[in-house]
Design a protein around this motif. Structure first.
Motif, PDB file in Angstrom:
ATOM      1  N   MET A   1       0.824  -1.215   0.000  1.00 22.89           N
ATOM      2  CA  MET A   1       0.000   0.000   0.000  1.00 22.89           C
ATOM      3  C   MET A   1       0.856   1.263   0.000  1.00 22.89           C
ATOM      4  SD  MET A   1      -3.164  -0.893   2.498  1.00 22.89           S
ATOM      5  CE  MET A   1      -4.372  -2.128   2.040  1.00 22.89           C
ATOM      6  N   ILE A   2       1.893   1.284   0.799  1.00 25.79           N
ATOM      7  CA  ILE A   2       2.775   2.456   0.826  1.00 25.79           C
ATOM      8  C   ILE A   2       3.407   2.653  -0.544  1.00 25.79           C
ATOM      9  CG2 ILE A   2       4.947   3.379   1.750  1.00 25.79           C
ATOM     10  CD1 ILE A   2       4.043   2.255   4.498  1.00 25.79           C
ATOM     11  N   ASP A   3       3.882   1.567  -1.159  1.00 23.95           N
ATOM     12  CA  ASP A   3       4.468   1.663  -2.496  1.00 23.95           C
ATOM     13  C   ASP A   3       3.465   2.244  -3.494  1.00 23.95           C
ATOM     14  OD1 ASP A   3       6.872   0.631  -1.622  1.00 23.95           O
ATOM     15  OD2 ASP A   3       6.545  -1.377  -2.459  1.00 23.95           O
ATOM     16  N   ALA A   4       2.209   1.819  -3.399  1.00 24.48           N
ATOM     17  CA  ALA A   4       1.190   2.274  -4.344  1.00 24.48           C
ATOM     18  C   ALA A   4       0.767   3.717  -4.094  1.00 24.48           C
ATOM     19  CB  ALA A   4      -0.027   1.352  -4.271  1.00 24.48           C
ATOM     20  N   PHE A   5       0.671   4.101  -2.829  1.00 22.59           N
ATOM     21  CA  PHE A   5       0.130   5.422  -2.484  1.00 22.59           C
ATOM     22  C   PHE A   5       1.175   6.517  -2.349  1.00 22.59           C
ATOM     23  CE2 PHE A   5      -3.321   2.742  -0.366  1.00 22.59           C
ATOM     24  CZ  PHE A   5      -4.181   2.859  -1.436  1.00 22.59           C
ATOM     25  N   GLU A   6       2.465   6.162  -2.305  1.00 25.36           N
ATOM     26  CA  GLU A   6       3.484   7.177  -2.050  1.00 25.36           C
ATOM     27  C   GLU A   6       3.660   8.168  -3.200  1.00 25.36           C
ATOM     28  OE1 GLU A   6       7.181   5.329  -1.165  1.00 25.36           O
ATOM     29  OE2 GLU A   6       7.347   4.354  -3.115  1.00 25.36           O
ATOM     30  N   GLY A   7       3.176   7.814  -4.382  1.00 28.44           N
ATOM     31  CA  GLY A   7       3.314   8.711  -5.523  1.00 28.44           C
ATOM     32  C   GLY A   7       2.267   9.808  -5.596  1.00 28.44           C
ATOM     33  N   ALA A   8       1.314   9.793  -4.664  1.00 28.83           N
ATOM     34  CA  ALA A   8       0.275  10.830  -4.652  1.00 28.83           C
ATOM     35  C   ALA A   8       0.879  12.167  -4.244  1.00 28.83           C
ATOM     36  CB  ALA A   8      -0.846  10.446  -3.692  1.00 28.83           C
ATOM     37  N   ASP A   9       0.188  13.223  -4.578  1.00 29.18           N
ATOM     38  CA  ASP A   9       0.632  14.574  -4.271  1.00 29.18           C
ATOM     39  C   ASP A   9       0.110  14.957  -2.882  1.00 29.18           C
ATOM     40  OD1 ASP A   9       1.696  17.104  -4.511  1.00 29.18           O
ATOM     41  OD2 ASP A   9       0.079  17.855  -5.793  1.00 29.18           O
ATOM     42  N   TYR A  10       0.953  14.746  -1.865  1.00 30.18           N
ATOM     43  CA  TYR A  10       0.560  15.023  -0.475  1.00 30.18           C
ATOM     44  C   TYR A  10       0.730  16.490  -0.148  1.00 30.18           C
ATOM     45  CZ  TYR A  10       0.138  10.057   0.242  1.00 30.18           C
ATOM     46  OH  TYR A  10      -0.274   8.765   0.153  1.00 30.18           O
ATOM     47  N   PRO A  11      -0.141  17.027   0.714  1.00 30.40           N
ATOM     48  CA  PRO A  11      -1.208  16.354   1.456  1.00 30.40           C
ATOM     49  C   PRO A  11      -2.385  15.981   0.552  1.00 30.40           C
ATOM     50  CG  PRO A  11      -1.261  18.700   1.907  1.00 30.40           C
ATOM     51  CD  PRO A  11      -0.075  18.464   1.021  1.00 30.40           C
ATOM     52  N   ILE A  12      -3.088  14.916   0.960  1.00 25.09           N
ATOM     53  CA  ILE A  12      -4.276  14.481   0.238  1.00 25.09           C
ATOM     54  C   ILE A  12      -5.505  14.780   1.081  1.00 25.09           C
ATOM     55  CG2 ILE A  12      -3.129  12.738  -1.167  1.00 25.09           C
ATOM     56  CD1 ILE A  12      -4.100  10.629   0.886  1.00 25.09           C
ATOM     57  N   SER A  13      -6.609  15.109   0.426  1.00 28.79           N
ATOM     58  CA  SER A  13      -7.816  15.460   1.163  1.00 28.79           C
ATOM     59  C   SER A  13      -8.983  14.522   0.896  1.00 28.79           C
ATOM     60  CB  SER A  13      -8.231  16.906   0.851  1.00 28.79           C
ATOM     61  OG  SER A  13      -8.430  17.060  -0.536  1.00 28.79           O
ATOM     62  N   SER A  14      -8.808  13.543   0.001  1.00 30.46           N
ATOM     63  CA  SER A  14      -9.858  12.561  -0.252  1.00 30.46           C
ATOM     64  C   SER A  14      -9.254  11.344  -0.950  1.00 30.46           C
ATOM     65  CB  SER A  14     -10.952  13.160  -1.134  1.00 30.46           C
ATOM     66  OG  SER A  14     -10.552  13.171  -2.486  1.00 30.46           O
ATOM     67  N   PRO A  15      -9.976  10.208  -0.960  1.00 31.80           N
ATOM     68  CA  PRO A  15      -9.468   9.032  -1.668  1.00 31.80           C
ATOM     69  C   PRO A  15      -9.220   9.302  -3.151  1.00 31.80           C
ATOM     70  CG  PRO A  15     -11.311   8.416  -0.259  1.00 31.80           C
ATOM     71  CD  PRO A  15     -11.229   9.922  -0.246  1.00 31.80           C
ATOM     72  N   MET A  16      -9.963  10.213  -3.735  1.00 30.92           N
ATOM     73  CA  MET A  16      -9.789  10.519  -5.156  1.00 30.92           C
ATOM     74  C   MET A  16      -8.400  11.097  -5.453  1.00 30.92           C
ATOM     75  SD  MET A  16     -12.410   9.253  -6.425  1.00 30.92           S
ATOM     76  CE  MET A  16     -12.042   9.701  -8.109  1.00 30.92           C
ATOM     77  N   ASP A  17      -7.769  11.718  -4.455  1.00 37.96           N
ATOM     78  CA  ASP A  17      -6.420  12.253  -4.632  1.00 37.96           C
ATOM     79  C   ASP A  17      -5.389  11.139  -4.841  1.00 37.96           C
ATOM     80  OD1 ASP A  17      -7.414  14.815  -4.292  1.00 37.96           O
ATOM     81  OD2 ASP A  17      -6.788  14.954  -2.192  1.00 37.96           O
ATOM     82  N   LEU A  18      -5.746   9.912  -4.468  1.00 36.29           N
ATOM     83  CA  LEU A  18      -4.825   8.783  -4.568  1.00 36.29           C
ATOM     84  C   LEU A  18      -4.872   8.098  -5.934  1.00 36.29           C
ATOM     85  CD1 LEU A  18      -5.667   7.271  -1.101  1.00 36.29           C
ATOM     86  CD2 LEU A  18      -3.520   8.385  -1.719  1.00 36.29           C
ATOM     87  N   VAL A  19      -5.996   8.187  -6.619  1.00 39.03           N
ATOM     88  CA  VAL A  19      -6.201   7.438  -7.860  1.00 39.03           C
ATOM     89  C   VAL A  19      -5.101   7.666  -8.896  1.00 39.03           C
ATOM     90  CG1 VAL A  19      -7.777   7.049  -9.801  1.00 39.03           C
ATOM     91  CG2 VAL A  19      -8.683   7.226  -7.474  1.00 39.03           C
ATOM     92  N   PRO A  20      -4.670   8.908  -9.166  1.00 42.97           N
ATOM     93  CA  PRO A  20      -3.629   9.093 -10.179  1.00 42.97           C
ATOM     94  C   PRO A  20      -2.299   8.405  -9.841  1.00 42.97           C
ATOM     95  CG  PRO A  20      -4.695  11.182  -9.690  1.00 42.97           C
ATOM     96  CD  PRO A  20      -5.179  10.183  -8.669  1.00 42.97           C
ATOM     97  N   ALA A  21      -2.038   8.169  -8.572  1.00 41.41           N
ATOM     98  CA  ALA A  21      -0.778   7.552  -8.151  1.00 41.41           C
ATOM     99  C   ALA A  21      -0.794   6.032  -8.289  1.00 41.41           C
ATOM    100  CB  ALA A  21      -0.469   7.920  -6.702  1.00 41.41           C
ATOM    101  N   LEU A  22      -1.962   5.432  -8.351  1.00 46.10           N
ATOM    102  CA  LEU A  22      -2.071   3.976  -8.360  1.00 46.10           C
ATOM    103  C   LEU A  22      -1.640   3.389  -9.698  1.00 46.10           C
ATOM    104  CD1 LEU A  22      -5.494   3.674  -6.549  1.00 46.10           C
ATOM    105  CD2 LEU A  22      -3.246   3.158  -5.602  1.00 46.10           C
ATOM    106  N   PRO A  23      -0.789   2.358  -9.665  1.00 49.07           N
ATOM    107  CA  PRO A  23      -0.270   1.788 -10.903  1.00 49.07           C
ATOM    108  C   PRO A  23      -1.358   1.242 -11.831  1.00 49.07           C
ATOM    109  CG  PRO A  23       0.443   0.490  -9.001  1.00 49.07           C
ATOM    110  CD  PRO A  23      -0.250   1.714  -8.483  1.00 49.07           C
TER     111      PRO A  23
END
Length: 83
Positions: free
Chosen positions: A11-33
């Motif tokens: 999970m850390i590997d998948a989510f670490e590419g997001a642009d932090y800080p994140i404010s919703s789950p949708m902020d994570l989608v672009p980072a997911l492989p």
């Protein structure tokens, strides 16, 4: 039986590419492989990123780093009896 440390690392590997800080789950989608279909697997445990959003509370946003987000999700999965 699932290895919680292995799931956490995936999970850390998948989510670490997001642009932090994140404010919703949708902020994570672009980072997911593989987008929302990204799978986290260990032993007999398997869940997609999209399923995480339905099986857990989704987290307590905002998050400043992937580790804190993942720790909350892992704890929630444990409380739900998923892990």
């Amino acid at each position: 039986m699932a290895d919680v440390d292995e799931i956490r690392e995936q999970m850390i590997d998948a989510f670490e590419g997001a642009d932090y800080p994140i404010s919703s789950p949708m902020d994570l989608v672009p980072a997911l492989p593989n987008g929302p279909g990204t799978k986290f697997e260990s032993g007999d445990f398997s869940v997609t990123a999209m399923e995480l959003n339905t099986k857990t509370s989704g987290g307590d946003f905002p998050y400043d780093d992937p580790e804190t987000f993942v720790d909350d999700i892992i704890e929630d999965l444990k409380e739900q009896g998923e892990l």
